[in-house]
Scaffold this motif. Structure first.
Motif, PDB file in Angstrom:
ATOM      1  N   UNK A  60       0.834  -1.211   0.000  1.00  0.00           N
ATOM      2  CA  UNK A  60       0.000   0.000   0.000  1.00  0.00           C
ATOM      3  C   UNK A  60       0.861   1.251   0.000  1.00  0.00           C
ATOM      4  N   UNK A  61       0.323   2.271  -0.626  1.00  0.00           N
ATOM      5  CA  UNK A  61       0.935   3.615  -0.567  1.00  0.00           C
ATOM      6  C   UNK A  61      -0.174   4.609  -0.277  1.00  0.00           C
ATOM      7  N   UNK A  62       0.126   5.575   0.577  1.00  0.00           N
ATOM      8  CA  UNK A  62      -0.827   6.623   0.890  1.00  0.00           C
ATOM      9  C   UNK A  62      -0.268   7.979   0.510  1.00  0.00           C
ATOM     10  N   UNK A  63      -1.010   8.697  -0.343  1.00  0.00           N
ATOM     11  CA  UNK A  63      -0.600  10.045  -0.727  1.00  0.00           C
ATOM     12  C   UNK A  63      -1.393  11.071   0.080  1.00  0.00           C
ATOM     13  N   UNK A  95      -5.355   6.406  -1.097  1.00  0.00           N
ATOM     14  CA  UNK A  95      -4.679   5.147  -0.773  1.00  0.00           C
ATOM     15  C   UNK A  95      -4.711   4.218  -1.982  1.00  0.00           C
ATOM     16  N   UNK A  96      -3.569   3.655  -2.334  1.00  0.00           N
ATOM     17  CA  UNK A  96      -3.459   2.659  -3.406  1.00  0.00           C
ATOM     18  C   UNK A  96      -3.024   1.354  -2.766  1.00  0.00           C
ATOM     19  N   UNK A  97      -3.889   0.335  -2.918  1.00  0.00           N
ATOM     20  CA  UNK A  97      -3.734  -0.882  -2.134  1.00  0.00           C
ATOM     21  C   UNK A  97      -3.662  -2.100  -3.058  1.00  0.00           C
ATOM     22  N   UNK A  98      -2.687  -2.973  -2.799  1.00  0.00           N
ATOM     23  CA  UNK A  98      -2.640  -4.285  -3.444  1.00  0.00           C
ATOM     24  C   UNK A  98      -3.207  -5.284  -2.442  1.00  0.00           C
ATOM     25  N   UNK A  99      -4.364  -5.914  -2.811  1.00  0.00           N
ATOM     26  CA  UNK A  99      -4.981  -6.889  -1.902  1.00  0.00           C
ATOM     27  C   UNK A  99      -4.405  -8.277  -2.182  1.00  0.00           C
ATOM     28  N   UNK A 131     -11.111  13.010   4.316  1.00  0.00           N
ATOM     29  CA  UNK A 131     -11.712  12.399   3.137  1.00  0.00           C
ATOM     30  C   UNK A 131     -10.673  11.458   2.553  1.00  0.00           C
ATOM     31  N   UNK A 132     -11.007  10.170   2.543  1.00  0.00           N
ATOM     32  CA  UNK A 132     -10.032   9.159   2.146  1.00  0.00           C
ATOM     33  C   UNK A 132     -10.572   8.356   0.974  1.00  0.00           C
ATOM     34  N   UNK A 133      -9.770   8.223  -0.074  1.00  0.00           N
ATOM     35  CA  UNK A 133     -10.153   7.354  -1.199  1.00  0.00           C
ATOM     36  C   UNK A 133      -9.264   6.118  -1.185  1.00  0.00           C
ATOM     37  N   UNK A 134      -9.866   4.979  -1.500  1.00  0.00           N
ATOM     38  CA  UNK A 134      -9.115   3.719  -1.549  1.00  0.00           C
ATOM     39  C   UNK A 134      -9.258   3.125  -2.946  1.00  0.00           C
ATOM     40  N   UNK A 135      -8.142   2.911  -3.619  1.00  0.00           N
ATOM     41  CA  UNK A 135      -8.147   2.330  -4.964  1.00  0.00           C
ATOM     42  C   UNK A 135      -7.323   1.047  -4.941  1.00  0.00           C
ATOM     43  N   UNK A 136      -7.958  -0.053  -5.353  1.00  0.00           N
ATOM     44  CA  UNK A 136      -7.219  -1.318  -5.403  1.00  0.00           C
ATOM     45  C   UNK A 136      -6.523  -1.436  -6.751  1.00  0.00           C
ATOM     46  N   UNK A 137      -5.247  -1.792  -6.697  1.00  0.00           N
ATOM     47  CA  UNK A 137      -4.465  -1.929  -7.930  1.00  0.00           C
ATOM     48  C   UNK A 137      -3.717  -3.259  -7.894  1.00  0.00           C
ATOM     49  N   UNK A 138      -3.288  -3.706  -9.082  1.00  0.00           N
ATOM     50  CA  UNK A 138      -2.506  -4.947  -9.167  1.00  0.00           C
ATOM     51  C   UNK A 138      -1.072  -4.681  -8.713  1.00  0.00           C
TER      52      UNK A 138
END
Lengths: 350, 350
Positions: free
Chosen positions: B194-197, B226-230, B254-261
């Motif tokens: 995960x990375x959080x900007x 947030x960019x998350x690899x599940x 305000x938090x956005x969560x985006x799942x990425x490969x």
């Protein structure tokens, strides 16, 4: 003496133990030499603060013709300042031209601690050196070139270069009035009044942000906008030609000349707003970094006075701690701008 | 030892007279404690400069498993650093977590001058106080909280408040990666990476420029992307819920969560870019003024290392001149970032 000054005197006499650093309220006695826009702004800032007492205004005019309308500060002839040796902690030098500042600075440094906003960059090195000799010999502390440029901009140029040695720094001024250039226009035959605005060029700012502005010439960086009130019957084309071809001042720049009426001049060109940027783009360990400091000032003399008074207080503190000689903003630790417990300062700012 | 280091040794031995300030080329012997991104960047900056010699890297790992591939710097166990007392002018503390920094700082301050980039604002006051006690008792000079925030941003917050006391300062961070927030996400079950900007909000920046941001809450100032690899089979909705409701870290924003490969993560989210602004809007003598300092950094650790090395050199110079104790950027005059003739420094920057 105004009510305000009486209030301050009574209120702070409770806390006022001079030269004991552990007391937060230390009154710093200042003198103001010169009573134009800058001197008046210094007086008001000092009078409204908790830490200064203005012992007097020292003028080259007839002191009986100068009044301090808001604060009732006593006004003296400049020559009378010697009588205040030992009573004034710091003299703020607020006289007009650069040579007035240096002459007065070198004279006062024999008896007083001083702060000045001497601003001729090309003569700074020599002036600092001479002031350092005088101040050191006379056990004084003199701050030189205090304001925003020189001053805060100097501090940024040095800091940016120090923390990012491999890079290029550019300084842009404006949009704001250059007193020197306005004065140069006013000296032309047929000119009743004039203002010159220095305006940074967008393309140059963009290039500076990419670290590519080092090779730009004066014309590439700034342009000069002139607003001129011509005297009745004056040859406007001749005035325009004299302005745009004036060596050093205007010839190296793209210069526009707009003639306006006295009414329009008063209405639209009485601003003292100014500002500018210091930008550095450089590399550290192979990656690129950009640092920028910018100022937008509604009034050049008001902000300069605010900086001058902050460093006047620092001067008094550092003199107490034993510092002597002539110093610039580069030598003054920022913590010296504050009184009080160091731990609280760390907590608040670091 | 690499060729580069030999070249430096031979070249500077000609000029190298340590502890004589009138010689421009003074080699400052440094040690680097910790060899992650920050330590490696410090090593490279020091090795490529004219003024540093890296005496050793000190690691908590097995030193035989750590190599300095580019510069051949000797690697030692952290415990061996005591053998270098008297040989190292300044130790740069580059260990990872905040508590590693404080533990090592307090231990090293008994024998060495240090610079560190301790960055837990809430604990700064206590750490400075404790370090000051140790450094003073042991005749050492330790610089604490050196970097860009704390560090340059601290300096700006203090300077801006000092020169314009009547106003409001706001600090914005980003767009850039918060290591602490990224780590908090990685600890959630089912998260592979995960990375959080941290992203400042445009409206808050606009209000800060008008001096109207004092009453904004955390949510108004920054948002968190947030960019998350599940992991395979993980419940993404549960992960998202755990992130956005996490107290202190994400719930107030305000938090956005985006799942990425994993592939997309490697390709688009390996940046170490960061930056931010310090803005102050205030009044002096009745007129409004805006001050702003901004940074855009392609690599957070590279720039932090550049600042750390500049202040390591200042540490060595100020130690020579007699300064002792624990200090922050607020105490270091910018002139200490430079060697050489003071008049030349004035000419160049003031």
């Amino acid at each position: 003496m105004s009510n305000f000054l009486w209030f301050k005197k009574i209120f702070y006499s409770v806390f006022h133990i001079r030269r004991q650093r552990e007391i937060t309220f230390i009154m710093i006695n200042i003198g103001i030499a010169g009573y134009g826009n800058l001197g008046k702004a210094c007086e008001r800032i000092a009078a409204q603060s908790n830490i200064f007492e203005v012992k007097g205004i020292f003028t080259r005019r007839n002191p009986s013709e100068v009044v301090s309308p808001l604060f009732g500060t006593p006004v003296y002839a400049q020559s009378e300042i010697c009588d205040f040796e030992g009573e004034i902690d710091v003299v703020c030098i607020c006289t007009g031209s650069a040579h007035d500042v240096t002459d007065l600075g070198k004279s006062l440094a024999r008896r007083f601690n001083t702060v000045d906003s001497f601003d001729t960059h090309a003569e700074m090195r020599g002036y600092v050196s001479e002031m350092n000799r005088i101040a050191t010999q006379n056990d004084r502390l003199c701050f030189v070139g205090i304001g925003w440029d020189p001053g805060l901009f100097s501090l940024m140029r040095a800091l940016f270069c120090g923390v990012l040695p491999d890079g290029d720094t550019q300084t842009f001024w404006g949009r704001g009035v250059s007193q020197g250039h306005s004065e140069a226009i006013r000296r032309i035959d047929g000119v009743a009044n004039a203002k010159q605005y220095t305006v940074p060029k967008e393309e140059a700012i963009r290039l500076a942000g990419e670290g590519k502005a080092a090779s730009l010439c004066d014309r590439d960086r700034h342009m000069r906008e002139c607003y001129v009130v011509a005297k009745d019957g004056a040859d406007r084309e001749a005035i325009r030609e004299k302005i745009v071809t004036m060596p050093n001042y205007f010839a190296p720049y793209d210069t526009t000349v707009t003639f306006v009426s006295e009414e329009e001049f008063e209405k639209n060109h009485s601003t003292m707003a100014h500002g500018g940027f210091v930008m550095r783009s450089g590399e550290a360990n192979g990656t690129r970094h950009n640092l920028e400091f910018s100022l937008r000032l509604d009034s050049n003399p008001d902000f300069t006075a605010s900086v001058l008074m902050a460093y006047a207080a620092a001067n008094a503190r550092l003199y107490e701690s034993g510092l002597r000689g002539a110093k610039t903003v580069l030598d003054v630790p920022v913590s010296a701008l504050f009184d009080g417990c160091y731990c609280d300062i760390v907590k608040k700012f670091v």
